[in-house]
Write an enzyme that holds these catalytic residues in place. Structure first.
Site, PDB file in Angstrom:
ATOM      1  N   ARG A 157       0.842  -1.199   0.000  1.00 27.37           N
ATOM      2  CA  ARG A 157       0.000   0.000   0.000  1.00 27.37           C
ATOM      3  C   ARG A 157       0.875   1.246   0.000  1.00 27.37           C
ATOM      4  NH1 ARG A 157      -2.091   2.832   4.938  1.00 27.37           N
ATOM      5  NH2 ARG A 157      -3.770   4.238   4.287  1.00 27.37           N
TER       6      ARG A 157
ATOM      7  N   LYS B  84     -13.248   2.658   0.240  1.00 26.73           N
ATOM      8  CA  LYS B  84     -13.084   2.711   1.699  1.00 26.73           C
ATOM      9  C   LYS B  84     -14.350   3.311   2.306  1.00 26.73           C
ATOM     10  CE  LYS B  84      -9.004   4.286   3.051  1.00 26.73           C
ATOM     11  NZ  LYS B  84      -7.806   5.178   3.061  1.00 26.73           N
TER      12      LYS B  84
END
Length: 506
Positions: A57, A248
């Site tokens: 990430r 998200k």
């Protein structure tokens, strides 16, 4: 007399299971690691890959394009050295509300419970303990008396007393003693925030860095409605439509529109940090279970994130509560778990990944594959009424693999869609994805539960491809002569043409 009713969970957990060493080779759940100064050299990245990293990430709340590119090059070198198809995830900064800077070069301000503080939308204002800037221009029209404002991950709680729209100010009461630094995040629980999901910076990060350097996933911060996902697809354009979007879910509005977002997105991230600011913390686990269950039924990968092994930023061992949290996410049905500060700037990055991998394995061993398969199939039928052709083949392949105790499932998958459908039904044994596409190999290995990937020059001669793959497994000792293996493919090479499932013997 034997009862025909349901039995308590955990009947398969024995003393041996508790005392025997963990076999991490069986791990199905994927691990996403945030890269940062603590782990971004090639040797350190190789250690993380060995420990279980499958997605790296890149957090675009920090750093610049040049620094991220240098890190990406080191990651690709480490992945090549380890011969692993590690995926790359660009996590957008998203729209943030932050407090301002301080006057007189102060590094922090001390706030006293019971006193008042004024928030001003003039972000040029240099603040002190009596008046502080806030980056959200619509603050005075968005909040009303009695509402709470949480600052610095909730370490400072303010209650709105009065709003002054013309002056662009909000007067608040300080609810607890706190010492805060500059530019801290601010949350407005229950407020529909008037900010774009994609900022100019996010669009530049996606186009000028993500698309340019071949990322596999965009983790889109602060997704609140399905149209947010459509906008990101627009930014990606036709040429980069293979990049998967992971939405998200960070606030109440995102939760309220969850079903529509799930339909539009490629995957979900349960972003519990901000969610715990926006809804009561004691309800976050309910939101987590709801989101994971619905994503499982939709067959879309879901990532559980934030504070999973937070104490390991400093400590060499996690708390028991943290291990239970990771295990419960796995039992809830998460495809992947994520580490943030633990790997990016923690003191024990490799140990954090190793302990996470071991915890995932132990949680997986407590699950009965056949019961879970039946539950997923029944829940899918209840939700959608029927299975599509390829989903039916995937479901049958998993049931067959469980029934004949196959060593694994091999799937030819040009786009990764069939691999995702097989992973959906949780065979609890390795799924080997054969593909000609590097991005599909990385996406499947990255977040699909139980999936490994191999890139082949061609899938045209399916029989030969399958035989060669099984032969290589025999040489490595992964399967033995006579072991059953389930194979899944399409009789034509069209994407979406999966129509064959059979058992092959090693």
């Amino acid at each position: 007399m034997h009862s025909q009713g349901p039995l308590l969970r955990g009947g398969n957990i024995t003393l041996d299971k508790i005392t025997n060493p963990t076999d991490v080779a069986t791990r199905q759940t994927k691990i996403i690691c945030t890269l940062g100064p603590a782990c971004w050299e090639v040797e350190q990245l190789e250690e993380l890959i060995d420990a279980g990293l499958s997605v790296a990430r890149f957090n675009f709340s920090h750093g610049d394009h040049e620094g991220h590119l240098a890190c990406l090059n080191r990651l690709r070198e480490a992945s090549k050295n380890k011969n692993k198809h590690v995926a790359v995830l660009l996590d957008t900064k998203g729209p943030e509300i932050r407090s301002g800077f301080f006057a007189d070069g102060a590094k922090k301000i001390d706030l006293v419970k019971g006193e008042n503080i004024t928030l001003t939308t003039d972000y040029e204002f240099l603040g002190n303990s009596e008046k502080l800037a806030c980056s959200y221009a619509s603050l005075p029209t968005s909040v009303s008396a009695g509402q709470q404002i949480l600052v610095a991950d909730g370490s400072l709680v303010l209650t709105v007393i009065t709003t002054h729209v013309d002056a662009g100010e909000v007067v608040c009461r300080i609810e607890n003693n706190a010492s805060i630094g500059e530019r801290k995040n601010m949350n407005l629980p229950g407020v529909i925030v008037d900010l774009p999901t994609l900022t100019e910076k996010d669009i530049s990060d996606i186009k000028d860095w993500g698309c340019k350097h071949g990322v596999d996933f965009i983790a889109a911060s602060f997704v609140r409605k399905a149209s947010d996902v459509a906008l990101i697809r627009e930014v990606l354009g036709e040429e980069h439509k293979h990049i998967k979007i992971i939405s998200k879910i960070e606030n109440l509005e995102g939760l309220e529109n969850y079903d529509a977002i799930l339909d539009a997105t490629d995957g979900i991230m349960v972003a519990r940090g901000d969610l715990g600011m926006e809804i009561p913390p004691e309800k976050v686990f309910l939101a987590q279970k709801m989101m994971i269950r619905k994503a499982n039924i939709a067959g879309k990968p879901v990532v559980t994130a934030t504070q999973m092994l937070e104490s390991m930023i400093q400590n060499p061992r996690p708390t028991r509560a943290e291990c239970s949290d990771v295990a419960n996410a796995v039992l809830d049905g998460t495809d992947a778990v994520m580490l943030s500060g633990e790997t990016a700037n923690g003191e024990h990055p490799t140990a954090a990944v190793e302990i996470m991998a071991e915890t995932c394995c132990e949680a997986e061993s407590a699950v009965d594959a056949n019961t879970l398969y039946q539950a997923l199939r029944n829940s899918t039928l209840q939700r959608y009424g029927h299975l599509s052709t390829s989903e039916s083949i995937a479901s049958s392949a998993v049931k067959t693999a469980i029934d004949v105790n196959a060593k694994g499932i091999i799937v030819c998958s040009e786009s990764g869609a069939t691999a995702a459908q097989i992973a959906k039904f949780r065979p609890n044994r390795p799924i080997v994805v054969l593909t000609t596409s590097g991005s599909v190999a990385r996406q499947c290995f990255g977040v699909l539960k139980g999936c490994q990937s191999r890139i082949l020059p061609s899938l045209d001669d399916t029989d030969e491809v399958m035989s060669n793959t099984i032969e290589s497994f025999k040489k490595k000792g992964l399967v033995h002569v006579g072991d059953p293996i389930v194979v899944v493919y399409g009789t034509s090479q069209r994407v979406g043409a999966t129509n064959v499932m059979r058992i092959q013997y090693a």
